[in-house]
Structures are given as structure tokens and as C-alpha cells.
Design a protein around this motif. Structure first.
Motif, PDB file in Angstrom:
ATOM      1  N   ALA A 426       0.844  -1.196   0.000  1.00 30.29           N
ATOM      2  CA  ALA A 426       0.000   0.000   0.000  1.00 30.29           C
ATOM      3  C   ALA A 426       0.875   1.239   0.000  1.00 30.29           C
ATOM      4  O   ALA A 426       0.535   2.261  -0.602  1.00 30.29           O
ATOM      5  N   ASN A 430       0.601   4.259  -2.465  1.00 32.71           N
ATOM      6  CA  ASN A 430       0.423   5.568  -1.828  1.00 32.71           C
ATOM      7  C   ASN A 430       1.399   6.583  -2.418  1.00 32.71           C
ATOM      8  O   ASN A 430       1.029   7.693  -2.799  1.00 32.71           O
ATOM      9  N   LEU A 485      -6.370   9.475   1.489  1.00 31.65           N
ATOM     10  CA  LEU A 485      -7.303   8.467   2.022  1.00 31.65           C
ATOM     11  C   LEU A 485      -6.624   7.113   2.103  1.00 31.65           C
ATOM     12  O   LEU A 485      -6.811   6.361   3.074  1.00 31.65           O
ATOM     13  N   LEU A 486      -5.840   6.795   1.064  1.00 38.31           N
ATOM     14  CA  LEU A 486      -5.141   5.516   1.068  1.00 38.31           C
ATOM     15  C   LEU A 486      -4.182   5.440   2.253  1.00 38.31           C
ATOM     16  O   LEU A 486      -4.077   4.413   2.932  1.00 38.31           O
ATOM     17  N   VAL A 488      -4.451   7.024   5.126  1.00 38.76           N
ATOM     18  CA  VAL A 488      -5.243   6.847   6.348  1.00 38.76           C
ATOM     19  C   VAL A 488      -5.723   5.403   6.459  1.00 38.76           C
ATOM     20  O   VAL A 488      -5.679   4.776   7.521  1.00 38.76           O
ATOM     21  N   GLY A 489      -6.131   4.856   5.320  1.00 38.23           N
ATOM     22  CA  GLY A 489      -6.574   3.469   5.316  1.00 38.23           C
ATOM     23  C   GLY A 489      -5.461   2.511   5.693  1.00 38.23           C
ATOM     24  O   GLY A 489      -5.642   1.566   6.467  1.00 38.23           O
ATOM     25  N   ASN A 490      -4.282   2.791   5.161  1.00 35.74           N
ATOM     26  CA  ASN A 490      -3.115   1.965   5.473  1.00 35.74           C
ATOM     27  C   ASN A 490      -2.838   2.010   6.981  1.00 35.74           C
ATOM     28  O   ASN A 490      -2.602   0.978   7.613  1.00 35.74           O
ATOM     29  N   ALA A 492      -4.957   2.759   9.399  1.00 40.87           N
ATOM     30  CA  ALA A 492      -6.029   2.084  10.161  1.00 40.87           C
ATOM     31  C   ALA A 492      -5.875   0.574  10.075  1.00 40.87           C
ATOM     32  O   ALA A 492      -5.940  -0.140  11.088  1.00 40.87           O
ATOM     33  N   TRP A 493      -5.652   0.068   8.854  1.00 41.15           N
ATOM     34  CA  TRP A 493      -5.545  -1.372   8.664  1.00 41.15           C
ATOM     35  C   TRP A 493      -4.328  -1.921   9.390  1.00 41.15           C
ATOM     36  O   TRP A 493      -4.393  -2.977  10.040  1.00 41.15           O
TER      37      TRP A 493
ATOM     38  N   MET C   1     -13.312  -3.854  12.817  1.00 39.97           N
ATOM     39  CA  MET C   1     -12.324  -2.780  13.054  1.00 39.97           C
ATOM     40  C   MET C   1     -11.958  -2.749  14.523  1.00 39.97           C
ATOM     41  O   MET C   1     -12.760  -3.109  15.373  1.00 39.97           O
ATOM     42  N   CYS C   5     -10.211   2.382  17.070  1.00 42.41           N
ATOM     43  CA  CYS C   5     -10.607   3.018  15.820  1.00 42.41           C
ATOM     44  C   CYS C   5     -12.091   3.346  15.840  1.00 42.41           C
ATOM     45  O   CYS C   5     -12.502   4.412  15.406  1.00 42.41           O
ATOM     46  N   GLU C   9     -13.638   6.938  15.480  1.00 40.75           N
ATOM     47  CA  GLU C   9     -14.611   7.199  14.422  1.00 40.75           C
ATOM     48  C   GLU C   9     -15.868   7.838  14.981  1.00 40.75           C
ATOM     49  O   GLU C   9     -16.397   8.791  14.435  1.00 40.75           O
TER      50      GLU C   9
END
Lengths: 624, 315, 188
Positions: A426, A430, A485-486, A488-490, A492-493, C1, C5, C9
Motif C-alpha cells: 500500500a 500511496n 485516504l489511502l 489513512v486506510g493503510n 487504520a488497517w 475494526m 478506531c 470514528e
């Protein structure tokens, strides 16, 4: 580890833990928790300011667009600039320093931990204030530079500019707090043996930045106080009708404003050095030259500000001087670029996402730097000043010079912050998405400026040939949004399912990698002894010093130059009073936007909160 | 209207375009060289010997010399840039003794343009258009009594700010006739985006003729509708802000309209100047230039037609 | 999730909802309105210019537009500009009065409420006050009237700014003490 070590660590855990629940969250003085908060808050403001930019770009996608009217548009660009500069760029660099500096110098805590917490709360509350004001149709409307007389009461009605001006004070208080901590930490809390020639470049960068903050911020605080005074009490600092001068604002603002961009840029230089060093697998070439380059950038940056005022009719010889000075600062930057490339050449580069972002820095920042050299020339500047050429330049240097190293720094230090690695796959997507997006958005703007498009216009006419460049820029801005966004997604994941990192996943040389990921609240169980510039790369394993107490919060202070151990210094316990003091000062700042009596009445809660904060306690710092 | 920095039509813009060329091409070469060096550093073939991290490479002495050489090269290049910049800047500061004098005053959000003359009866005051004779230097005095504006005519010269409390000046020596676009380049409030100053460069004879026409009083109304329109103009809200020389309307709060019909645009670039747009503008100025200081005059449709008939004749 | 988080959120969701709610409400003082507000709701002539009435005095109808213009910083600011452009200073100076009466004190011959000031500007008054009806559009007259109200401190707080460009010809409007209008029957 041995059983005795486990006992010691258990005791340290008890001594250094925060109280549970909300109280602990509000009262913590752990620089890592405060640093993480700074980071999350700064990235939140980055996202909000980015959304404002998307709104602007959408409005400018086609000529004669009616999506956003002139009033709302002026609030959009003013808040975008103010939030990015005051609420994102400086605080995020501050945040990396607050988190990493004590770890890199082998200290258990940052100096003045309660001041650190106080500074964060001021920053958060000021940022909330300005965004709430924006939501109430009272956001800033005169640009992040807020030139007078447009920002005077006659031309900026209501409280919008007063609220903006006070927001500046919030953020400057926070920045000054951190600056004091960085300097003090640098001077006296370094690990034994970390002589001046063994200090990592990241730490030097933070020190230079801290000194710059201390000299630059007062200028903008003075300017904003003068502005508020003119607007509320009828003083005449900027009123030419009564002997004032609109150019005084510009001088005061830009005396701060130019060092400000270097305050944002120099910490990024430190991050680049860390990343290049680790991923070249050799120390940075020309370490001394690098330190001198950063120090000279810090000094020189205070002598350039008039290049923002070349069109203001100042005497020509003065302008020419500032051309020369503005060109001069390219020399230390060039030296740094050379040294990094030399390091990569001499080393064995390993391609991981952090290094990719640093390569992005090279490609983007140098474009910005070279367009900056062009802007330094007075005649050329009179053509492209206040046009989209400048917008292109500033975004190339800020995004290329600060954001790319920052994101590289996130990919690099995320394992240390959280104990997990960000996804490399990612990360590469990114990088490419952001790189393409930034170039698509901002490169056409060079051309737009040359083609006659000025800044800060809410719309433009058809038929001038500006359409395709604006459309391309808008498309690019959406790609940038996707990249963010990617990211942030990275994050979070990876927080949820990222690979476990271990202490030193990158095989890096600096001290922060000598402790666990994430580090325990006390950073290091024993004090590391430094005998080399790259302590973890020496053939001999790292030595440790015992002797600090585990039943009381303590750290070791060392001498300034040679870093010889001097005293054991007690660190303060968690305290809620920095938070209450920040609330009290916030009350005062907001009250005085409307009524000067706030300086009087709101001083009472301030005095109470600070008295309790500073009241000497038995467990207070004492030298031993 | 041409408006490109790299399409100069005056001495000053020419001087600046030279600076551009002198800086841009070497910069491009330096940038590409840097990228090439970076690529080489990353992808060069290295000896297979596996060194432990941290051991310094042996031949850094040469690199030290290279750093010194690079520093000297940058310094020399920047000195050359500074010298070129200085020389061209001094060309921009040159002034001729018989230059034409013009005074431009920045307002929110329009331009007042005056041609001073030692004989007061020969002075010209107009708005939102600038005419210059080709081949002769014009010294444009710049002033403002409200906020900071900036006059920028890219094809002719760099910009200069109009700052309350100060007098600044810009010289322009046009070399090619034509129409050029000038605009405001310092954020000055709600309608900063619509503050265009169309510039016409013409032969000296055409310029003198234009100036004479500007000096003349307003053309008398040519039709009954125009006569009624003049009546509405003088007795209604229009005269509170606008002046038309030779009539009862004499206020200088807004742009002078004596020769409105000969101007290229309406509302300083908000709309093209023709009958349909003039009708639309008068019916609701705020719809076309929201935030402008001109209120809706609240004229009836008949009054609108008459006023437009009158204004159209003001050549 | 992960649960942190989810917590973040939720908190972000609340914050965003709060911001949007605030945006919907807005702040009346700060709104910039350029479009015309439409015809007046109070019929002309309903404003009384004197206090002498037989029997129990009836109150002057309060025009909601008056409150609206008075409470809006942009309108007061525009009023300040128009006061200068339409040469109100020619007779009233900057509130201190010259050949016309002072506007920054508590003495008002024909009433000092914003509706009465609006009527005075529209209708004209004996001994030299011109009638501006049909000359200055209605909204602009309200703006000037709102500005005049700030001269005696009678506008809502924080609407008038304290600074003033140019020569300091009047005290800062944000520091002016409130002088409630008293209608005098003087025939000077």
C-alpha cells in the motif's frame, strides 16, 4: 531478560504509569502520548484543510463557476492557508520532535513535561476555535497573510479577523513551549557520551528549528496584537491617516513568515537524513557540513523576508540586497542535496517506502527550490508575485520539502510508535498516487501564473486559455485526496493487522531503535552510553549505565558539550493543572476577542490554575 | 487581449523575459543533472563485497573535493543570476524626461485612470480603461485610498502595488500596438477577481485623438428614449455615485461614465460591454458581481430600457 | 475494526455533526448579504417622528429589517462607507454635527430609533435635511441608518469595529458608550 531486570521493569511501570481513565488521559506528561496526540490532531487539521482545498479546486475547475461565492471562497483560501501553516505544518514537525527527540538522545523524558501538555491543549483549543468560527460564517477572510488595510475594521467587518488573529496566538504559545523544551532537552538531557559530534542530524534539525521559533514567533504575535489593537481600540499602527503604515504589517508578518517556512522545512531535513542514513546503510556523508548547512539555513532565513514585498515600492537597492540574500540560502540547501546523494552513492540503498518518499522529495523539492531562486530575482518576481506561479512554488517546496519527508517519516517511525509495520505494498501505491497527483495539480500552475492568472480569485473568465490547466489541477487534487485516504486506510488497517515490528525492523543506527516498539513510558530501562555517531551500528554492543531509581521518576542530566553525567533530576508526576491552565488561557484569549475586560477577569482563573500547577510539591524535581 | 509574461510587448516586460530565459534554462539543466546523479547513485553497480553497515567507504576524500567544487559552482551560478537580475532591474528603473504621465487609483473594485495636465481644462478622468501611445514611455503613478491593490499588465511590465498612504510608480514603454489585459494582483476583497484594466496601445495620433474625445463632454441624448434615460439618470440613484460630465450627475464615488460606451468591458471585467449585458447589469448588478458596491437601482423595465439607450450613446 | 478506531470514528462523527449543525445556524452578525432584501414590510408613514400623542401613546411599529441591519457587521460597515460617499459628513461631520445636528449624542428631534432615522433620511426634514427617497435605494438607507445608530452606541455589541482608517475624526465605535435616544421637541 534476567529476573532482576523484570522486577526493575515492573517497578518502573508502576512509577511511570499514568492514572487510569479520563483523568490519566488529561493529566499525562508522557511525551510519547502527547506527541501521538499532536500527530493525530495535526493530521486531522491536514485533512480538514485539504477538504477546503478540494472545494476551491472544484470551484475553479471550470470558468465562471457558481459553486462557491466570493465571500465563502475568501474564507476557504484563508482558512486553508492558515490551517495548513499554523495548525498542520508546524505542529506536525513539532510532534515528531516531541515524540522522537528524547528517544533519540537516550533520555527518559522530555524536559518540562507539563509545559509540553499545556502547549498541546492550547494548540488543540485554538484549532477548534477557528474551525468552529468557520462553521459559524466567521472564519478568516483576508488570506493567511491578512494584509492591512483589508484586514482593518473598515474593510473586514465583524469579528472574523479578530478570531483569526487570536488563533495565531494560540498556536504561537504552543510552538514556543515546545521550542523551550527542545532546547533544554538538547542541552542537558542527552545520553552520556553523546558529544556534540555524535548527535543525530534529526536532533540538530529540531534544535535549529527551536531557536528559529523563539526568534520568529514573537514577531507575528506582536503583529497580531497590533492588528487587534487597531481593530478594537482604534490605535493607528497600520493607519496611514494617522502616521501608521500598512507596510509595517507586512514587515512584521514576513519577518516571522519567512523563517516560518524554514521552521516547517528544517525538521523535514532531519527526517530525510535519518531515512537516507538507514536505507543507505551508512552514516550520512559530510556530517559536519550537514550540521553547518542547517545552522546557516536557520540564520540566513531571517535575512530574506523582504522578498515577499518586492512589488511594494521599497527602495531598489534594498530589494537587490534581498535578492542576493535569497539566492544565498540556496547554497546550504545545495550542499545538503549533494551530501544525501553522496551517501546513497557510497552506501548500499535498500528500496522501502520511506526511501521512496525521500526520492519524491528530491524530485519535487528541487523544482520548488529552483522556482524559488527565480522568485528571488526582483524583476522576475514583479511578474509572477501573487500569481499561480507562486502557488505552484510554495506547494512544491511545502509538499515536496515537508510533506513527502513527513510521510516517509511516518512509514519509517510507525513501527516504533505502534509496534506494527505499515503495509509496504500500500505504501508504494500511496507514493505513486501522491506523486502523480501533486505533479498534476501543481505543475500546470507554473504555466497559469505566467499566463496571467492571479492568486486568490474565486473565478476566472473563459477565453483566456486557462481552462485546461485549471481542469488538470482539479483532477490532480482529487488524486491527492485519494492518496491521503489511502494513507489513512493503510494506517487504520496496519494498526489492526499490521506485521509486528520488533525493536529495530529497519536495522537503523539511532538510539530510538534500542528500546521496544512502542517504547515503554520510561523509554529506556537503563541509560544508554553513546560512543559513536551511529550507536547501533558499532561492532561493540551498546553499553548501558545503571543507577537511576525505579521507584521515583528520574532522569539523568549531562553536560552541554561533552555529555558527561552531572545530576539525577526528578521528573514531575502527571498533573491535570496544565489542562486547566490551558482552559483558563483559552477563556482569556476568546474573551478578549470581544471585550478587553477579559484581560482582567480571565486572569483570575489563569492565576489560580498556574499557582496550583507550580506549587512546590514533595515529589517535585530536585537535583540529587 | 494578450496577457502572457513570455510574450512581451514593452521594453520592461522584454527585460524581465530575458531574466526568465537566463534563469530557467540553466535551472532546467541543473535539475536534470541532479536527477541523473540521484539515479546513478541508486542504481550503479556495486562491488559484491558485503560490508557491515556503518563502515565508512574508503574514498571519501574525492567526495570532499567534489562537495567543495559543487558549492563553488552553486555560488558562481547564483552570483551570475543575481548580476543578471540586478542589471535588468536597473533597466526597469530607467525614466525618460518626456514620459507621459498617468495616474491610476485603485478602488474597490474598479480602476480610476487620470491623465494629468498642467492645464486643468485638458485633464482627463476615466475609469476601467488605459490607453497608451506606442514607443513612448508612460510613467504610471499608483495610489489607493482604501486597501492595497496591485496593477499587473503581464505583457507590458511586472506588477506594482497600490498602497494607501504611499505613492508608487511604474514605467511602461510599449513597443507593439494592440490590446493587453491588466488586472489586480493583490487580494483586495470580495470582487478582486473582477478588477480588469484593459490596456490599449495605439499610434501616437490615435492616442491623441482618443484623449481629445475623452476631454469632450458627454454626447447629448440622440433619441426620445435616451432623453428620458438621461432624466432617470440625473434624478434617480445613478447620480448619487456616477459622474457624466455636462450633466447634473457629478459624484465621484463610483466610476466616471462620460464615455462608457467606448469601453471594452462593464464592471471592470465582469461583463462585456454591449446592450444586452448593460441591461442585465443594471437590472441586478449583484447577480454578476456579487458584493460589488453598486446596489440594485430598482429601475422599472421601461426606465431600464431608457437608461440603456442613453448610456449606449456615451461614446 | 479495532475498538480504538471505532471510538475515534464515533468521536469524529460527533464533531463533524456538531460542525455541520453550527454551519446550518451560522452567525447573523457575520453574514455578508449583497442581494436586495425586498420591499419594506412596514407601510411608509407608519413611523412617528414626534412623541406628542393624545391619550395613551402607541408604540412605533418595529421594522424587523431594522433589527436585522443593525445587528449585521457587514451592513454597518457598508453604511460607514456610504455615509462618506453620499456626503453626510458635509452637514453632520463624523457624528459631531456642523450645520446639521450631531448624530452621536442622545438628542433626536425626530426620533433616534433605526426606523425613525430611516424615515428621516427617506423623507427629509425641515431646515436642510434632504429627502433621499428614490435616490438612495432602500437597503442602502437601512445600512446608513444602522451605521448612524452605532455612533451613539445603540447597535448590538461587537457589530461595529473599533478601528477607522484615515484621520481619527471620531472615537472608536466599539468603545462608544450607549446613549439611549431621547426625542426633544426643540425648534432651534
Amino acid at each position: 531478560m534476567s529476573a532482576r531486570n523484570a522486577d526493575v521493569e515492573a517497578q518502573l511501570a508502576r512509577t511511570w504509569s499514568d492514572p487510569p481513565g479520563l483523568l490519566g488521559w488529561l493529566a499525562t506528561t508522557d511525551h510519547k502520548r502527547v506527541g501521538r496526540r499532536y500527530l493525530v490532531t495535526a493530521m486531522a487539521f491536514f485533512a480538514l484543510a485539504g477538504m477546503l482545498a478540494l472545494a476551491m479546486r472544484t470551484q475553479l475547475a471550470v470558468p465562471g463557476n457558481t459553486l462557491v461565492g466570493p465571500d465563502r471562497y475568501s474564507q476557504l483560501f484563508s482558512l486553508h492557508g492558515s490551517a495548513m501553516m499554523f495548525l498542520f505544518a508546524v505542529p506536525v514537525m513539532t510532534a515528531m520532535g516531541v515524540y522522537l527527540l528524547p528517544l533519540m538522545i537516550g533520555a527518559r523524558a522530555i524536559s518540562f513535561p507539563r509545559l509540553n501538555a499545556f502547549g498541546y491543549w492550547m494548540y488543540l483549543l485554538g484549532g477548534i476555535m477557528i474551525f468552529v468560527a468557520f462553521a459559524l460564517d466567521a472564519g478568516p477572510e483576508t488570506g493567511w497573510t491578512s494584509y492591512v488595510p483589508l484586514a482593518s475594521s473598515d474593510f473586514s467587518a465583524g469579528k472574523r479577523t479578530d478570531i483569526w488573529s487570536q488563533m495565531v496566538n494560540f498556536t504561537e504559545v504552543a510552538a514556543l513551549c515546545v521550542a523551550a523544551e527542545v532546547v533544554a532537552s538538547f542541552m542537558v538531557t542527552r545520553a552520556p557520551g553523546m558529544r556534540l559530534d555524535r548527535i543525530p542530524l534529526f536532533v540538530w534539525a529540531q534544535l535549529v528549528t527551536a531557536f528559529m521559533v523563539m526568534f520568529a514567533m514573537p514577531s507575528v504575535m506582536v503583529a497580531s496584537q497590533f492588528l487587534q489593537s487597531d481593530r478594537q481600540f482604534g490605535t493607528h499602527f497600520f493607519n496611514p491617516g494617522e502616521g501608521g503604515d500598512p507596510l509595517l504589517w507586512q514587515h512584521l508578518f514576513w519577518f516571522f513568515g519567512h523563517p516560518e517556512v524554514y521552521i516547517i522545512f528544517i525538521p523535514a531535513l532531519g527526517m530525510i537524513s535519518s531515512i537516507v542514513q538507514t536505507f543507505s546503510r551508512r552514516p550520512i556523508f559530510g556530517h559536519t557540513a550537514m550540521v553547518l548547512a542547517m545552522v546557516s539555513i536557520g540564520f540566513l532565513s531571517f535575512g530574506l523576508w523582504v522578498h515577499h514585498m518586492f512589488a511594494a515600492g521599497l527602495p531598489p537597492l534594498g530589494n537587490s540586497f534581498y535578492t542576493a540574500a535569497s539566492m544565498l540560502i540556496a547554497i546550504p540547501s545545495g550542499v545538503q542535496i549533494f551530501c544525501w546523494i553522496a551517501t546513497l552513492w557510497l552506501g548500499r540503498p535498500r528500496f522501502a517506502t520511506p526511501l521512496l518518499f525521500v526520492l519524491g522529495f528530491f524530485a519535487l523539492f528541487v523544482i520548488g527550490g529552483l522556482s524559488g531562486v527565480m522568485l528571488a530575482s526582483v524583476p522576475l518576481d514583479t511578474q509572477v508575485h501573487d500569481t499561480y506561479f507562486v502557488v505552484a512554488h510554495l506547494h512544491y517546496v511545502l509538499i515536496g520539502g515537508a510533506v513527502f519527508p513527513l510521510i516517509g517519516g511516518f512509514y519509517y517511525w510507525f513501527p516504533k510508535f505502534t509496534g506494527r509495520l505499515l503495509s509496504e505494498r500500500a505504501g508504494k501505491v500511496n507514493f505513486w498516487l501522491l506523486f502523480v497527483g501533486v505533479n498534476l495539480t501543481f505543475f500546470p500552475m507554473h504555466w497559469l501564473g505566467l499566463a496571467g492568472m492571479p492568486r486568490r480569485v474565486y473565478t476566472y473568465p473563459a477565453g483566456l486559455g486557462w481552462e485546461w490547466a485549471n481542469l488538470a489541477a482539479t483532477a490532480g487534487s482529487y488524486i491527492v485526496a485519494g492518496a491521503v485516504l489511502l494513507f489513512v486506510g493503510n494506517v487504520a488497517w496496519s494498526l489492526w493487522r499490521g506485521k509486528a515490528a520488533g525493536d529495530n525492523p529497519w536495522d537503523a543506527p539511532d538510539l530510538e531503535w534500542a528500546t521496544s516498539s512502542p517504547p515503554p513510558p520510561w523509554n529506556f530501562t537503563q541509560v544508554p552510553v553513546v560512543e559513536d555517531l551511529t550507536p547501533l551500528w558499532t561492532a561493540k554492543p551498546l553499553q548501558w549505565l545503571r543507577g537511576l531509581k525505579s521507584d521515583k521518576r528520574e532522569m539523568l542530566l549531562t553536560s552541554i558539550a561533552e555529555a558527561r553525567p552531572q545530576v539525577r533530576w526528578g521528573c514531575p508526576d502527571p498533573s491535570i493543572w496544565p489542562f486547566f491552565s490551558a482552559l483558563a488561557l483559552t477563556l482569556q484569549f476568546i474573551w478578549t476577542i470581544f471585550d478587553p475586560w477579559g484581560w482582567v477577569w480571565a486572569s483570575i482563573p489563569m492565576a489560580i490554575a498556574m499557582t496550583i500547577w507550580f506549587w512546590p510539591k514533595k515529589s517535585e524535581p530536585s537535583s540529587d | 487581449m494578450t496577457h502572457h509574461v513570455l510574450a512581451p510587448a514593452a521594453d520592461q516586460a522584454e527585460a524581465i523575459a530575458t531574466v526568465w530565459q537566463g534563469l530557467f534554462w540553466p535551472n532546467l539543466v541543473i535539475y536534470l543533472a541532479m536527477l541523473a546523479a540521484l539515479a546513478w547513485a541508486l542504481w550503479r553497480r556495486r562491488p559484491a563485497a558485503d560490508e557491515a553497515p556503518g563502515l565508512r567507504a574508503k574514498h571519501t576524500h574525492h567526495w570532499g573535493l567534489a562537495l567543495l567544487g559543487w558549492t563553488v559552482f552553486i555560488a558562481a551560478t547564483l552570483t551570475a543570476y543575481t548580476a543578471l537580475s540586478f542589471v535588468q532591474d536597473r533597466r526597469l528603473l530607467a525614466r525618460e524626461p518626456d514620459a507621459l504621465r498617468v495616474r491610476v487609483t485603485g478602488e474597490q473594485w474598479w480602476w480610476q485612470v487620470e491623465y494629468p495636465d498642467s492645464d486643468p481644462s485638458r485633464q482627463v478622468t476615466t475609469a476601467n480603461e488605459l490607453h497608451l501611445p506606442v514607443g513612448r514611455m508612460a510613467r504610471i503613478e499608483l495610489q489607493s485610498d482604501n486597501v492595497i491593490h496591485s496593477l499587473w499588465i503581464p505583457a507590458l511590465n511586472g506588477k506594482q502595488d497600490l498602497i494607501p498612504g504611499r505613492r508608487t510608480e511604474m514605467a511602461v514603454t510599449p513597443r507593439a500596438t494592440g490590446h493587453y489585459r491588466g488586472e489586480c494582483a493583490e487580494f483586495c476583497g470580495l470582487q478582486h477577481a473582477h478588477m480588469v484594466l484593459p490596456v490599449t496601445v495605439e499610434s501616437p495620433a490615435a492616442f491623441a485623438a482618443w484623449l481629445d474625445a475623452q476631454r469632450a463632454q458627454a454626447a447629448p441624448p440622440a433619441s426620445p428614449s435616451a432623453t428620458r434615460g438621461k432624466q432617470v439618470f440625473e434624478s434617480g440613484p445613478c447620480a448619487l455615485c456616477h459622474a457624466i460630465s455636462g450633466t447634473d450627475a457629478g459624484s465621484h464615488a463610483g466610476p466616471d461614465l462620460t464615455h462608457l460606451a467606448s469601453r471594452p468591458t462593464l464592471g471592470a471585467g465582469a461583463l462585456p460591454n454591449d446592450r444586452a449585458h448593460l441591461l442585465a447589469w443594471l437590472a441586478d448588478p449583484q447577480a454578476h458581481k456579487p458584493g460589488t458596491n453598486m446596489p440594485d437601482p430598482k429601475l422599472s423595465p421601461a426606465q431600464l430600457t431608457d437608461v440603456v439607450a442613453y448610456l449606449e450613446g456615451l461614446r | 475494526m479495532c475498538s480504538p478506531c471505532r471510538r475515534i470514528e464515533r468521536r469524529a462523527g460527533f464533531a463533524l455533526a456538531a460542525l455541520l449543525a453550527l454551519a446550518a445556524v451560522g452567525c447573523e452578525r457575520e453574514r455578508r448579504e449583497y442581494a436586495s432584501k425586498g420591499p419594506p414590510t412596514t407601510p411608509p408613514g407608519a413611523v412617528r417622528v414626534g412623541t406628542l400623542q393624545p391619550g395613551t401613546p402607541l408604540p412605533t411599529p418595529s421594522e424587523p429589517r431594522g433589527r436585522h441591519f443593525e445587528g449585521n457587521a457587514y451592513h454597518v460597515n457598508q453604511g460607514q462607507q456610504l455615509y462618506k460617499w453620499f456626503n453626510c459628513t458635509g452637514c453632520h461631520a463624523n457624528g459631531g454635527g456642523a450645520i446639521g445636528p450631531a448624530l452621536m449624542d442622545a438628542q433626536w428631534r425626530y426620533g433616534g430609533s433605526i426606523e425613525q432615522i430611516h424615515a428621516s433620511i427617506m423623507q427629509g426634514r425641515p431646515n436642510g435635511m434632504p429627502s433621499f427617497a428614490g435616490k438612495i435605494p432602500d437597503d442602502q438607507v437601512w445600512q446608513i441608518a444602522a451605521y448612524v445608530r452605532t455612533m451613539s452606541g445603540n447597535a448590538p455589541k461587537y457589530v461595529a469595529g473599533g478601528g477607522r482608517q484615515g484621520m481619527a475624526v471620531a472615537p472608536p465605535l466599539s468603545r462608544v458608550p450607549r446613549l439611549k435616544p431621547k426625542t426633544t421637541e426643540s425648534s432651534q
